[in-house]
Design a protein around this motif. Structure first.
Motif, short mmCIF file in Angstrom:
data_model
loop_
_atom_site.label_atom_id
_atom_site.label_comp_id
_atom_site.label_asym_id
_atom_site.label_seq_id
_atom_site.Cartn_x
_atom_site.Cartn_y
_atom_site.Cartn_z
N SER A 21 2.68 -8.96 -0.46
CA SER A 21 4.01 -9.25 -1.51
C SER A 21 4.52 -7.90 -2.12
O SER A 21 5.72 -7.77 -2.53
CB SER A 21 3.59 -10.31 -2.43
N LYS A 22 3.54 -7.17 -2.43
CA LYS A 22 3.94 -5.72 -2.96
C LYS A 22 4.86 -4.88 -2.19
O LYS A 22 5.84 -4.53 -2.67
CB LYS A 22 2.69 -4.91 -3.38
N ASN A 23 4.68 -4.81 -0.90
CA ASN A 23 5.10 -4.01 0.18
C ASN A 23 6.57 -4.64 0.14
O ASN A 23 7.62 -4.18 0.43
CB ASN A 23 4.41 -3.82 1.47
N TYR A 26 8.75 -3.65 -2.47
CA TYR A 26 9.10 -2.51 -2.53
C TYR A 26 10.44 -2.40 -1.60
O TYR A 26 11.68 -1.72 -1.91
CB TYR A 26 8.24 -1.56 -1.90
N LEU A 27 10.49 -3.04 -0.34
CA LEU A 27 11.46 -2.98 0.32
C LEU A 27 12.69 -3.83 -0.21
O LEU A 27 13.86 -3.45 0.19
CB LEU A 27 11.10 -3.69 1.88
N ASN A 141 -0.78 -0.82 2.19
CA ASN A 141 -0.69 -0.67 0.77
C ASN A 141 -0.10 0.45 0.16
O ASN A 141 -0.48 1.28 -0.45
CB ASN A 141 -2.05 -1.02 0.08
N LEU A 142 1.24 0.49 -0.04
CA LEU A 142 2.08 1.80 -0.59
C LEU A 142 1.60 1.91 -2.00
O LEU A 142 1.83 3.10 -2.25
CB LEU A 142 3.39 1.39 -0.40
N LEU A 148 4.04 6.65 -1.66
CA LEU A 148 4.88 5.96 -2.94
C LEU A 148 5.87 6.82 -3.37
O LEU A 148 6.99 6.33 -3.66
CB LEU A 148 4.05 5.28 -4.09
N PHE A 149 5.80 8.17 -3.64
CA PHE A 149 6.57 9.10 -3.76
C PHE A 149 7.56 9.40 -3.01
O PHE A 149 8.60 9.54 -3.59
CB PHE A 149 5.60 10.61 -4.10
N HIS A 150 7.50 9.24 -1.74
CA HIS A 150 8.31 9.80 -0.63
C HIS A 150 9.47 8.22 -0.89
O HIS A 150 10.45 8.44 -0.49
CB HIS A 150 7.69 9.69 0.54
#
Length: 418
Positions: A21-23, A26-27, A141-142, A148-150
Motif C-alpha cells: 500500500s505504501k508503494n 507513492y504512485l 519497499n521504496l 526514494l530520492f529519485h
C-alpha cells in the motif's frame, strides 16, 4: 552432486499488504498531482479498486466534466495563439515574413498533434499502464530504499517543466500588444496544463526505471541464495515482458512526440537565428523560445537517461551473474576432483558444502541452472525503453536527434535566406 533444498528467499521476501500500500500511495500521489491539471489516466486516481456500477458511472461523469473544463479552454487558447501570434507581429517589414509565418503555423500544428496524442494515450491506455506498474512493484519497499530520492526528483522534473512552459506561453501572449493581463495569465495556466500532458510519458519512464532497478537490486542481493535459478529466470522474463507492455502502450505517443519535438526544436533554432541577426534583438521572443526549447530537450533527455539507467542496472546484474558462474565453476572442479581422488573425504566435503549453504551461498550450480543464468545474461539489451521496436531510448539516440534537429534547422535557414 548435492542438491539444495532450502526455501527460495525470493518468495519468502514477499512484502506485507502494508508495504504494498505504501508503494501504491507513492504512485497515486503522482497520479493525483497530474490529475489536478487534467492528466487523468481515465480516472485512475478515483477507482484504484473495483467499484460498483453506480460509482463507476459517477467516476466517468467526473472525468468528462474535468476534461471539458481543461480541454475547451486549452483548445480556445491554442486557436487564439495560432490566429494572433503570426509573423505579422515580429517580421512585418522583413523579407522572410512568409517563411517565418509558415514556421509559426508549423510549430503550432506540432504542439496540437503532440498534446492530442499524449492526451488520448493517457485516457485510453493510462489505466493499463498503472496496472503494469502495480505488478512490477510487488515485493518492493521504496520507503526503505535510496531510490526514494529519485522518486522525489519526479516532482522536481514535473514542476520545472510546468514553470518553463508557463513562462514560454505567457511571453508568447505578451508579444501581442492588444492582449490583456488576463489573457497573459490564461496562457500561463495553459502552459501548466500543456506541460502536464507532454511530460507524463517521461514521468512513467522514470517511475518504471526506479521500480525495475530496485527489483534488479533485490535479485542481485539474493543471487547467492536462490535454490533454483529457474525461478529467477521466470521472474526476469516477467519483468522484461512488463517493460515490453509499457513500451507498446507508449510507443505511438512517444514516436509522435519525438518527431514533433524535433520539428519544433528546428523551428526554434531557426527563429533564434533570425533574432540574433536582427539589429535590435527582441528579448520577449528570445525568452519565449529558450523557455520552450529547454523543457522539450530536457523531456526527451530524461526519458533516454531513465532508459540508460535501467540498462546499466541490468548490466551490473549480468556482471554479478557472470561472477557467480565463474565461482561456481571453480568450486565444481575442486569438488569433483576431491570426490575422485579423495573419496574418504567425501563426508567432510559435503559437510563444508552444507555449511556454505547455511551461510547463504550456492557453491554448486547444475547444468540446467547454468542455462537459466545464461538466458538472463542474454536479456541485457531488452532492458531499454523502445519506440515501436524501431529504436531504443538511450544516449546515442539524443545524438541522433540533435543531428536531425540541426539538419532541419540548417535546411530551414537556407530556405529563409533564399
Amino acid at each position: 552432486m548435492t542438491k539444495v533444498h532450502h526455501q527460495d528467499e525470493s518468495h519468502s521476501s514477499i512484502p506485507s499488504k502494508r508495504i504494498m500500500s505504501k508503494n501504491i500511495n507513492y504512485l497515486y500521489r503522482i497520479i493525483l498531482f497530474q490529475t489536478i491539471f487534467g492528466c487523468s489516466y481515465n480516472g485512475e486516481y478515483f477507482h484504484p479498486n473495483k467499484l460498483k456500477t453506480s460509482k463507476k458511472y459517477l467516476v466517468i461523469t467526473i472525468i468528462i466534466i474535468q476534461q471539458a473544463l481543461f480541454v475547451i479552454p486549452s483548445a480556445w487558447f491554442w486557436y487564439l495563439s495560432t490566429t494572433s501570434y503570426s509573423a505579422d507581429f515580429l517580421y512585418n517589414d522583413s523579407t522572410v515574413h512568409d517563411t517565418m509565418d509558415y514556421l509559426s503555423h508549423l510549430f503550432h500544428i506540432c504542439v496540437l498533434i503532440t498534446a492530442c496524442f499524449d492526451k488520448l494515450t493517457n485516457i485510453f491506455r493510462g489505466h493499463r499502464i498503472i496496472v503494469i506498474l502495480n505488478n512490477i512493484d510487488t515485493g518492493i519497499n521504496l520507503s526503505n530504499s535510496h531510490r526514494l530520492f529519485h522518486y522525489k526528483l519526479i516532482y522536481l522534473f514535473i514542476i520545472s517543466t510546468m514553470i518553463l512552459y508557463a513562462i514560454s506561453f505567457s511571453f508568447v501572449a505578451s508579444i501581442i500588444e492588444n492582449h490583456s493581463i488576463q489573457i497573459v495569465f490564461g496562457f500561463g495556466i495553459a502552459g501548466f496544463v500543456y506541460a502536464t500532458h507532454v511530460s507524463w510519458l517521461t514521468t512513467i519512464h522514470i517511475y518504471t526505471a526506479i521500480l525495475v532497478n530496485e527489483r534488479i537490486q533485490i535479485y542481485k542481493e539474493q543471487l547467492p541464495k536462490f535454490s533454483n535459478y529457474g525461478i529467477l529466470l521466470q521472474e526476469m522474463i516477467r519483468l522484461r515482458d512488463n517493460i515490453r507492455h509499457i513500451n507498446n502502450l507508449l510507443s505511438a505517443a512517444m514516436l509522435t512526440k519525438t518527431l514533433t519535438n524535433g520539428i519544433m526544436m528546428a523551428t526554434c533554432i531557426c527563429i533564434l537565428d533570425y533574432q540574433f541577426n536582427m539589429p535590435k534583438i527582441g528579448w520577449l521572443p528570445m525568452i519565449s523560445i529558450f523557455t520552450h526549447l529547454t523543457p522539450m530537450f530536457i523531456d526527451l533527455l530524461t526519458s533516454c537517461m531513465a532508459s540508460q539507467w535501467m540498462h546499466k542496472e541490468m548490466g551490473d546484474f549480468v556482471d554479478a551473474i557472470q561472477e557467480r558462474i565463474a565461482l561456481a565453476s571453480i568450486y565444481r572442479i575442486h569438488y569433483n576432483n576431491y570426490q575422485k581422488f579423495y573419496p574418504e573425504r567425501k563426508q567432510s566435503i559435503n559437510s563444508n558444502q552444507n555449511n556454505m549453504i547455511m551461510n547463504g551461498l550456492r557453491p554448486i550450480i547444475d547444468d540446467g541452472e547454468y542455462h537459466c543464468l545464461e538466458q538472463i545474461c542474454m536479456m541485457h539489451d531488452s532492458f531499454y525503453f523502445t519506440v515501436m521496436d524501431m529504436y531504443d531510448l538511450k544516449n546515442s539516440f539524443m545524438l541522433s536527434l540533435a543531428s536531425y534537429v540541426l539538419s532541419n534547422a540548417i535546411l530551414l535557414i537556407q530556405t529563409k535566406d533564399s
